[in-house]
Design an enzyme around this catalytic site. Structure first.
Site, PDB file in Angstrom:
ATOM      1  N   HIS A 268      26.786 -27.178   2.840  1.00  0.00           N
ATOM      2  CA  HIS A 268      28.173 -28.239   3.048  1.00  0.00           C
ATOM      3  C   HIS A 268      27.265 -29.146   2.833  1.00  0.00           C
ATOM      4  O   HIS A 268      26.436 -29.380   4.464  1.00  0.00           O
ATOM      5  CB  HIS A 268      29.268 -27.714   3.353  1.00  0.00           C
ATOM      6  CG  HIS A 268      30.214 -28.655   3.073  1.00  0.00           C
ATOM      7  ND1 HIS A 268      30.714 -29.659   3.441  1.00  0.00           N
ATOM      8  CD2 HIS A 268      30.897 -28.858   1.845  1.00  0.00           C
ATOM      9  CE1 HIS A 268      31.721 -30.825   3.330  1.00  0.00           C
ATOM     10  NE2 HIS A 268      32.046 -29.822   2.161  1.00  0.00           N
ATOM     11  N   ASP A 326      33.658 -23.522  -2.531  1.00  0.00           N
ATOM     12  CA  ASP A 326      33.766 -22.595  -3.902  1.00  0.00           C
ATOM     13  C   ASP A 326      33.207 -21.777  -4.707  1.00  0.00           C
ATOM     14  O   ASP A 326      33.254 -20.952  -5.380  1.00  0.00           O
ATOM     15  CB  ASP A 326      33.185 -23.747  -4.564  1.00  0.00           C
ATOM     16  CG  ASP A 326      33.607 -25.548  -4.844  1.00  0.00           C
ATOM     17  OD1 ASP A 326      32.747 -26.021  -4.127  1.00  0.00           O
ATOM     18  OD2 ASP A 326      34.540 -25.460  -5.426  1.00  0.00           O
TER      19      ASP A 326
END
Ligand code: SDX
Length: 391
Positions: A268, A326
């Site tokens: 991320h 996700d």
């Protein structure tokens, strides 16, 4: 409040902005909506209450919640003329392509009567988008699978309606499973907002030109489609299906370390610790699979083995690569019966409230406006034109 900040003015170049909506501490793995930890909201709140919080800054009283819910419920239908836009698409068009087109088309129905500098008009637009995007999302799915559109039913709650419009047919009575509804509700809460990510920054930049909110949200949907952003849940599930079996995890991880491909659903831009949403998503995944008596779901077992292997490996630890929101969401969405080409559409349904809240905040206060991004020019120095005969 959230801690003492010492802002370095140089950090806030013209391409950044200030906001009071979502706080992320990537190193500590913290995510707060208007100061409330995401874990508490996912466990104790519901999606429309979180929408009210993101838009208005406070949790609603019972009366405010009822009024807000009723208002959204009574705006879930779309103009019948809008249904014609679908016929311009091939049946097998990617649902995100349809969403960009049809949500953008809402501009043609509402923007001319809209003054974005009027707070009431902005609130009406925000509620229209919040109410109608799920209906358009469900219509997109129905068009893709060749089934008739199902109109929203006011007797259903927000999430029940979304599932009804997606899965019901005129031929069958559809009763939403409360455990699955709660799981989808949690997914929408987890995806509702996330500070200045690519799609939200796109919405803010489009809005800073004075474009109408429907066009701005359509631009956010376009940005969300990218596999490095909203498309990652689709990519993560495809990755798990490609790995196929737990025995292939070490070989696949080696391929990541050899830089052949990235581990989708990992890493991320901001979180250099566990994405707090990933932990809630893993728990939700287990609860849904248990409800469906699929505890031994192969992909879930594979995902957990992959996470365990990666989190013991210095390649991932040194680069601070952890599962993001996700990584497990694709497994949950698949278990809910949502087809893989609709995963990012569901993300867009959730993120609509984040986009409109951030758009509203920016229009309301110049201080929150994103500036015109500048660049570091590294092209040719000044030179004179050369006629073609001399090139
Ligand atoms: C979302 O911002 C948001 O808020 C977005 C989001 C939201 O809610 O809106 O949270 C949703 O977009 C989550 C992210 C979903 N994307 C993916 O899961 C795709 C896979 N992830 C990567 O594409 C990547 O992790 C990024 C783009 C998400 C973040 O990249 P970073 O943190 O900026 O890291 P980097 O690209 O600078 O890479 C640092 C190192 C590199 O290795 P070295 O060059 O140092 O050797 O880490 C490696 C990268 O190669 N790396 C990965 C990796 N991500 C980074 N290696 C393997 N697998 C990965 N997933």
């Amino acid at each position: 409040k959230l801690g003492v900040f010492t802002y370095d003015p140089a950090f806030f170049s013209t391409s950044s902005c200030t906001s009071e909506i979502t706080f992320i501490d990537g190193d500590a793995g913290l995510l707060y909506y208007r100061g409330y930890p995401i874990e508490q909201l996912a466990e104790k709140s519901d999606f429309l209450e979180v929408c009210y919080l993101l838009l208005n800054g406070e949790l609603p009283t019972a009366a405010q919640k009822t009024e807000f819910s009723n208002n959204i419920t009574h705006h879930t239908m779309v103009h019948d003329q809008l249904a014609r836009f679908f016929n311009g698409f091939r049946r097998d068009a990617h649902p995100m392509a349809v969403m960009v087109g049809v949500v953008g088309a809402l501009s043609a129905f509402y923007h001319d009567s809209l003054d974005i500098n009027n707070p009431q008009h902005r609130e009406i637009s925000a509620k229209r988008l919040l109410a109608k995007v799920p209906t358009i999302a469900a219509m997109t799915h129905k068009y893709n699978v060749g089934e008739p559109f199902m109109y929203p039913k006011n007797k259903f709650g927000f999430v029940e309606n979304l599932m009804y419009m997606m899965f019901a047919t005129p031929a069958e009575e559809y009763v939403p499973n409360p455990v699955l509804v709660r799981a989808l509700e949690r997914i929408l809460i987890l995806h509702a907002d996330h500070e200045q990510n690519a799609s939200t920054s796109t919405v803010r930049l489009a809005g800073s030109s004075g474009a109408n909110p429907f066009a701005c949200i359509a631009s956010g949907i376009a940005a969300l489609w990218g596999p490095a952003h909203g498309g990652a849940n689709e990519a993560a599930l495809k990755m798990l299906e490609e790995i196929g079996d737990v025995s292939r995890v070490p070989e696949y991880v080696q391929g990541v370390k050899d830089k052949k491909y990235k581990l989708m659903g990992f890493g991320h831009r901001v979180y250099k610790n566990m994405d707090p949403r990933a932990s809630v998503m893993r728990q939700t995944c287990y609860e849904v699979l248990k409800e469906l008596k699929l505890e031994n779901d192969k992909l879930f077992g594979l995902a957990m083995e992959l996470e365990k292997t990666a989190l013991k490996d210095s390649y991932f630890i040194d680069r601070k690569l952890y599962p993001n929101v996700d990584f497990y969401s694709g497994i949950v969405l698949r278990a809910l019966g949502i087809p893989i080409n609709m995963f990012t559409v569901i993300f867009a349904v959730a993120r609509t409230i984040g986009w409109v809240s951030q758009w509203n905040e920016m229009i309301a206060d110049a201080e929150h406006k994103i500036g015109r991004p500048r660049q570091l020019y590294r092209g040719s120095v000044r030179r004179d034109f050369v006629p073609i005969a001399k090139r």
